[in-house]
Design an enzyme around this catalytic site. Structure first.
Site, short mmCIF file in Angstrom:
data_model
loop_
_atom_site.label_atom_id
_atom_site.label_comp_id
_atom_site.label_asym_id
_atom_site.label_seq_id
_atom_site.Cartn_x
_atom_site.Cartn_y
_atom_site.Cartn_z
N ARG A 47 -24.99 -10.17 -10.83
CA ARG A 47 -24.41 -10.94 -11.91
C ARG A 47 -25.54 -11.29 -12.88
O ARG A 47 -26.67 -11.54 -12.48
CB ARG A 47 -23.75 -12.22 -11.39
CG ARG A 47 -22.38 -11.97 -10.76
CD ARG A 47 -21.35 -11.57 -11.80
NE ARG A 47 -20.06 -11.24 -11.21
CZ ARG A 47 -19.69 -10.00 -10.90
NH1 ARG A 47 -20.51 -8.99 -11.09
NH2 ARG A 47 -18.49 -9.78 -10.40
N GLU B 146 -22.44 -11.64 -21.43
CA GLU B 146 -21.86 -10.36 -21.84
C GLU B 146 -20.75 -10.56 -22.88
O GLU B 146 -19.98 -11.52 -22.76
CB GLU B 146 -21.30 -9.63 -20.62
CG GLU B 146 -22.37 -9.23 -19.63
CD GLU B 146 -21.83 -8.45 -18.44
OE1 GLU B 146 -20.65 -8.00 -18.49
OE2 GLU B 146 -22.57 -8.26 -17.46
N HIS C 46 -22.64 -2.60 -18.01
CA HIS C 46 -21.82 -3.03 -16.88
C HIS C 46 -20.95 -1.89 -16.35
O HIS C 46 -19.72 -1.96 -16.35
CB HIS C 46 -20.94 -4.23 -17.26
CG HIS C 46 -20.57 -5.08 -16.08
ND1 HIS C 46 -20.41 -6.44 -16.16
CD2 HIS C 46 -20.31 -4.76 -14.79
CE1 HIS C 46 -20.07 -6.93 -14.98
NE2 HIS C 46 -19.99 -5.92 -14.12
#
Length: 323
Positions: A242, A271, A289
């Site tokens: 994360r 993000e 990602h």
């Protein structure tokens, strides 16, 4: 009898959306634009179930309004630190996730990042695309050998173990790890790994450090300036866990000042924002990602959500309930 109403906050694989449309009164985000927390708060008042993704933000304020209708959040992703689970639970909302099905693909991305940053693949591709390559020579773009080096893993769950297997049996790496709870040495040895007592022990022993721990809570900025300084000067940091596990400002400074040699990142704290300080550095590989981004895995994740909300609305216990 009317079917339960559900909302998907983003577009999902078509095969999964087809099943959801068949079983439920489903509303899809046809524009596939991220929803604001305010819009999600409104959705909680309109739908029986809301199906968020890891890119959605569901803080406590989302659950503060009255007349909440939603009874289940079927999260599309294994991580759920973007959801204030305690606030959801206080409103009687069940939260589920999608563990297991994305293990191999996320471990593959971690391996891709490790190899890419060690062998300077991102720099090399940029050089060729810019037409700057002058041909082979003995001193051009020298990287770091991977085989035989030590990799340290922070978090020895499913993905950490899968990554350890790739490193040890695929590349002959020595694997050490830190995990909050003890792991049976016989279990660890199945992955060619051994547990060390502290995060600092792992950092000091490792040529590569890969993060596979949950985000949020006590793990926020786990890798701060102090811990980055505890790594070997020529070491590399890999993060597919994360974004908030890493202090991005401290990481950028460590990369710029040679505290560590390089980094490979697939996740970021805010993000889709990636700090310019990271984007301008050559010794960091940046991915958008992609950890679970294969057709097989994203479909399997969606079907996990289908199973969870189907069980819930049938009056059964969801198999992947986290709250």
């Amino acid at each position: 009898m009317s079917r339960p109403t559900i909302l998907l906050t983003r577009r999902w694989p078509a095969a999964v959306e087809a099943v959801l449309a068949e079983r439920f009164d489903a509303t899809f985000n046809v524009d596939d634009q991220p929803m604001t927390p305010e819009a999600i708060a409104q959705a909680l008042q309109r739908y029986d179930g809301v199906l968020p993704t890891v890119s959605d933000k569901l803080p406590a304020t989302v659950f503060a309004g009255g007349d909440i209708r939603t009874k289940i959040l079927g999260n599309f992703g294994v991580g759920y630190n973007h959801i204030d689970v305690a606030a959801a639970k206080s409103q009687g909302i069940v939260v589920t996730n999608t563990p297991g099905v994305l293990t191999d693909c996320t471990a593959d991305i971690a391996m891709l990042l490790l190899l890419s940053v060690a062998r300077r693949a991102g720099e090399g591709e940029r050089q060729i695309r810019a037409g700057e390559w002058q041909g082979w020579c003995p001193t051009h773009m020298i990287g770091t050998k991977v085989t035989g080096k030590t990799v340290g893993i922070i978090g020895f769950g499913r993905i950490g173990k899968a990554f350890a297997r790739r490193c040890h049996f695929g590349f002959g790496m020595d694997v050490v790890f830190y995990n909050r709870s003890p792991v049976d040495p016989a279990e660890a040895s199945r992955y060619g790994a051994r547990q060390l007592p502290t995060v600092e022990d792992v950092l000091g022993a490792s040529d590569f450090v890969s993060l596979h721990c949950p985000g949020g809570a006590e793990n926020r900025h786990l890798m701060n300036a102090e811990r980055l300084a505890a790594m070997k000067p020529g070491a590399f940091l890999i993060n597919t866990a994360r974004g908030d596990v890493v202090d991005e400002a401290a990481l950028a400074a460590a990369l710029k000042n040679g505290v560590i040699r390089g980094a490979g990142l697939d996740v970021y704290e805010a993000e889709p924002h990636v700090p310019e300080t990271l984007r301008t550095l050559e010794n960091v590989v940046l991915l958008p990602h992609l950890g679970s981004a294969t057709e097989e895995t994203r479909t399997a994740m969606g079907m996990k959500v289908v199973d969870n909300i189907t069980a819930f609305f049938d009056g059964k216990e969801p198999p992947d309930r986290v709250a």
